[in-house]
Design a protein around this motif. Structure first.
Motif, short mmCIF file in Angstrom:
data_model
loop_
_atom_site.label_atom_id
_atom_site.label_comp_id
_atom_site.label_asym_id
_atom_site.label_seq_id
_atom_site.Cartn_x
_atom_site.Cartn_y
_atom_site.Cartn_z
N THR A 97 9.98 13.28 -7.65
CA THR A 97 9.59 11.89 -7.43
C THR A 97 8.49 11.80 -6.39
O THR A 97 8.66 12.22 -5.25
CB THR A 97 10.79 11.06 -6.95
OG1 THR A 97 11.90 11.25 -7.84
CG2 THR A 97 10.44 9.59 -6.87
N PRO A 98 7.30 11.27 -6.77
CA PRO A 98 6.23 11.11 -5.79
C PRO A 98 6.58 10.05 -4.75
O PRO A 98 7.44 9.19 -4.97
CB PRO A 98 5.02 10.68 -6.63
CG PRO A 98 5.50 10.45 -8.00
CD PRO A 98 6.94 10.84 -8.11
N ASN A 99 5.91 10.12 -3.61
CA ASN A 99 6.23 9.22 -2.51
C ASN A 99 6.14 7.75 -2.88
O ASN A 99 6.93 6.92 -2.42
CB ASN A 99 5.30 9.49 -1.31
CG ASN A 99 5.53 10.85 -0.70
OD1 ASN A 99 6.38 11.61 -1.15
ND2 ASN A 99 4.75 11.19 0.32
N ASP A 100 5.16 7.40 -3.74
CA ASP A 100 4.99 5.99 -4.05
C ASP A 100 6.09 5.45 -4.94
O ASP A 100 6.23 4.23 -5.09
CB ASP A 100 3.62 5.75 -4.69
CG ASP A 100 3.46 6.40 -6.05
OD1 ASP A 100 4.12 7.44 -6.30
OD2 ASP A 100 2.67 5.89 -6.87
N LYS A 101 6.91 6.33 -5.52
CA LYS A 101 7.99 5.89 -6.41
C LYS A 101 9.37 6.05 -5.80
O LYS A 101 10.38 5.89 -6.50
CB LYS A 101 7.89 6.64 -7.73
CG LYS A 101 6.61 6.32 -8.50
CD LYS A 101 6.48 7.14 -9.77
CE LYS A 101 5.16 6.86 -10.48
NZ LYS A 101 4.98 7.72 -11.67
N ILE A 102 9.44 6.38 -4.53
CA ILE A 102 10.75 6.46 -3.85
C ILE A 102 11.21 5.03 -3.56
O ILE A 102 10.49 4.23 -2.96
CB ILE A 102 10.66 7.26 -2.55
CG1 ILE A 102 10.28 8.72 -2.84
CG2 ILE A 102 11.99 7.21 -1.78
CD1 ILE A 102 10.05 9.56 -1.60
N PHE A 103 12.42 4.70 -4.00
CA PHE A 103 12.94 3.34 -3.83
C PHE A 103 13.07 2.97 -2.36
O PHE A 103 13.04 3.83 -1.47
CB PHE A 103 14.28 3.18 -4.56
CG PHE A 103 15.43 3.90 -3.90
CD1 PHE A 103 16.26 3.25 -3.01
CD2 PHE A 103 15.70 5.24 -4.18
CE1 PHE A 103 17.34 3.88 -2.40
CE2 PHE A 103 16.78 5.89 -3.59
CZ PHE A 103 17.59 5.22 -2.70
N ILE A 104 13.25 1.70 -2.09
CA ILE A 104 13.38 1.19 -0.72
C ILE A 104 14.73 0.49 -0.58
O ILE A 104 15.06 -0.39 -1.36
CB ILE A 104 12.26 0.19 -0.39
CG1 ILE A 104 10.88 0.87 -0.48
CG2 ILE A 104 12.47 -0.41 1.01
CD1 ILE A 104 9.72 -0.10 -0.40
N ARG A 105 15.50 0.93 0.40
CA ARG A 105 16.75 0.23 0.72
C ARG A 105 16.87 0.16 2.23
O ARG A 105 17.25 1.13 2.89
CB ARG A 105 17.95 0.97 0.12
CG ARG A 105 19.32 0.44 0.59
CD ARG A 105 19.51 -1.04 0.26
NE ARG A 105 20.86 -1.51 0.50
CZ ARG A 105 21.17 -2.43 1.42
NH1 ARG A 105 20.24 -2.93 2.22
NH2 ARG A 105 22.41 -2.85 1.54
N ASN A 106 16.51 -0.98 2.80
CA ASN A 106 16.64 -1.18 4.23
C ASN A 106 17.86 -2.04 4.53
O ASN A 106 18.27 -2.86 3.71
CB ASN A 106 15.38 -1.83 4.81
CG ASN A 106 14.20 -0.88 4.79
OD1 ASN A 106 14.36 0.32 4.65
ND2 ASN A 106 13.00 -1.42 4.92
N ASN A 107 18.42 -1.86 5.72
CA ASN A 107 19.56 -2.64 6.15
C ASN A 107 19.20 -3.56 7.31
O ASN A 107 19.92 -4.52 7.59
CB ASN A 107 20.71 -1.73 6.58
CG ASN A 107 21.34 -1.02 5.40
OD1 ASN A 107 22.18 -1.57 4.70
ND2 ASN A 107 20.92 0.22 5.15
N ASP A 139 0.84 -1.20 0.00
CA ASP A 139 0.00 0.00 0.00
C ASP A 139 0.87 1.24 0.00
O ASP A 139 1.84 1.34 0.77
CB ASP A 139 -0.91 0.01 1.24
CG ASP A 139 -2.03 -1.03 1.16
OD1 ASP A 139 -2.28 -1.52 0.04
OD2 ASP A 139 -2.62 -1.35 2.20
N GLY A 140 0.53 2.19 -0.87
CA GLY A 140 1.28 3.44 -0.93
C GLY A 140 2.52 3.38 -1.78
O GLY A 140 3.26 4.37 -1.84
N LYS A 141 2.77 2.24 -2.44
CA LYS A 141 3.95 2.13 -3.29
C LYS A 141 3.55 1.67 -4.69
O LYS A 141 2.62 0.88 -4.87
CB LYS A 141 4.96 1.13 -2.71
CG LYS A 141 5.79 1.70 -1.56
CD LYS A 141 6.68 2.85 -2.01
CE LYS A 141 7.53 3.39 -0.88
NZ LYS A 141 8.33 4.57 -1.31
N ALA A 142 4.25 2.21 -5.69
CA ALA A 142 4.04 1.81 -7.07
C ALA A 142 4.64 0.41 -7.29
O ALA A 142 5.08 -0.25 -6.34
CB ALA A 142 4.69 2.83 -8.01
#
Length: 439
Positions: free
Chosen positions: A106-116, A79-82
């Motif tokens: 860049t809209p919020n739903d298109k911000i990439f995800i990089r978690n550690n 939810d909330g992501k493209a």
């Protein structure tokens, strides 16, 4: 009589055994033979008008950038992501396909995800979030987010944020880590407080040299004593006008998965320095030595090393400013254009870490000729620059649209990433997009 093995097609060969594919397709001069040219044309879906310009050993973009035969990219459903492409699920890592990055902001739903590590649970009262500055300061601070909003002047800036491993998949031999293409980048409008204002309020001591960043995400092992990641930057970078502690993005809350309610944005440098869920900055009297600061982690060779060779830790320095890069965003790789198309309009973005973009060039004939693109101004320092260009296509067939950028210091993108390193940082090969014009 044994069963006859099925001959693999060119598409599979280029994915699994490119050397054999090249042996079948290219002669010693690097030019395609008649039957081989027809085979490659069949593989890419049409005639190749500029086949004579293809370099020896070349793997067409249509075959190089997709999923392996019989497979498809794993698409994020959140939810909330493209429809981001998942590169890893523990921790969650997902990149934004280049054609989804066409927006100026860049809209919020298109911000990439990089978690550690493991992301913390959402907080019910963001303004009660506590943030500490301690170490080499005269007055250690412990403030809630609500107090910070009242005490310090807000600022809103369009800022690039890019993972240090962006472009890693282009390295040969393959480097370790998530195999990013070009989608570990965003250019959102972040609202927050200048980090320098907070550090000035704390009063830096003369011995202050480096920052150490800490967040509330937990280590994948579950060990609460280990930070998932803890990187830092020299004091000079921390004191830049554009380094901020952000609490909003694009006029609304930061998505939880992207660091809400508070995160750092250290633009132009690896995204690992932009600590998510940040709750402490430790001012050090030496270079920070937290998780992600040693060995070859977020470090690049000082002198070029032999690809695939063993790393000498003494030959590595910390990765700071990211390299120049450009992408085509209005046409996806593998697009079939309308029959009769003889001119294509291109649009994309370019950026260059701490620097600006001087030029962008595009080509449709495998780099034999280049057309200068029109490059727009950045909204502010550290925002990417949008470019546009038109290219002529002489006939129906298969084309590759190439783009390369040059930064303000004269450094350009190459056909392949330079300076191989074990972790695959600074992989800024030029972007290639395959298109087909039906006959």
């Amino acid at each position: 009589m044994g069963m006859r093995s099925k001959e693999r097609g060119l598409f599979e060969l280029y994915r699994d055994d490119p050397e054999r594919a090249d042996a079948l397709v290219f002669n010693r001069r690097g030019l395609l033979k008649g039957s081989a040219l027809a085979a490659m044309g069949a593989a890419v879906g049409g005639a190749i008008p500029f086949s004579g310009n293809m370099p020896s050993g070349y793997v067409p973009a249509a075959l190089a950038q997709g999923a392996p035969a019989g497979a498809a990219p794993k698409v994020l459903k959140m939810d909330g992501k493209a429809d981001l492409v998942i590169l890893g699920d523990k921790p969650l890592v997902a990149e934004t396909p280049e054609h989804l990055l066409n927006d100026d902001v860049t809209p919020n739903d298109k911000i990439f995800i990089r978690n550690n590590g493991v992301a913390p649970d959402p907080v019910s009262s963001p303004d009660s979030w506590e943030f500490t500055v301690d170490g080499e300061v005269n007055n250690a601070l412990k403030l809630t987010l609500g107090e910070m909003k009242k005490k310090f002047q807000p600022v809103t800036l369009a800022l690039q944020m890019e993972c240090g491993g962006n472009g890693r998949s282009a390295f040969e031999p393959k480097a370790s880590g998530n195999q990013w293409t070009n989608g570990a980048i965003s250019n959102a409008r972040w609202t927050g407080i200048r980090l320098k204002d907070v550090l000035q309020a704390a009063g830096l001591k003369p011995g202050a040299v480096y920052t150490g960043h800490y967040g509330s995400d937990t280590h994948l092992s579950g060990d609460a004593t280990k930070p998932a990641i803890s990187r830092g930057v020299p004091i000079a970078k921390a004191m830049e006008e554009h380094t901020i502690i952000a609490y909003a993005v694009n006029g609304g809350p930061i998505p939880q998965i992207n660091g809400a309610p508070l995160r750092l944005i250290v633009p132009g440098w690896p995204g690992s320095t932009s600590q998510k869920w940040v709750n402490r900055i430790w001012i050090r009297d030496r270079e920070h030595d937290g998780q992600g600061m040693g060995g070859t982690s977020y470090r690049v060779p000082i002198k070029p090393m032999v690809p695939g060779d063993k790393a000498d830790p003494k030959n590595f320095r910390i990765l700071e400013s990211m390299p120049v890069r450009s992408i085509i965003t209005n046409i996806a790789n593998g697009t079939e254009l309308k029959a009769g198309t003889r001119q294509v309009g291109l649009r994309g973005h370019a950026w260059a870490g701490d620097h600006s973009v001087r030029d962008v060039h595009v080509s449709a004939d495998f780099g034999q000729t280049w057309t200068t693109a029109k490059v727009g101004k950045a909204a502010n320092k550290y925002a990417w620059q949008t470019w546009t260009a038109d290219l002529k296509l002489p006939d129906a067939g298969y084309y590759e649209l190439w783009v390369k950028a040059t930064d303000s210091n004269g450094r350009s993108q190459g056909h392949a990433p330079g300076h191989w390193n074990p972790q695959g940082y600074n992989g800024n090969a030029m972007h290639r997009v395959a298109v087909l014009v039906p006959a």
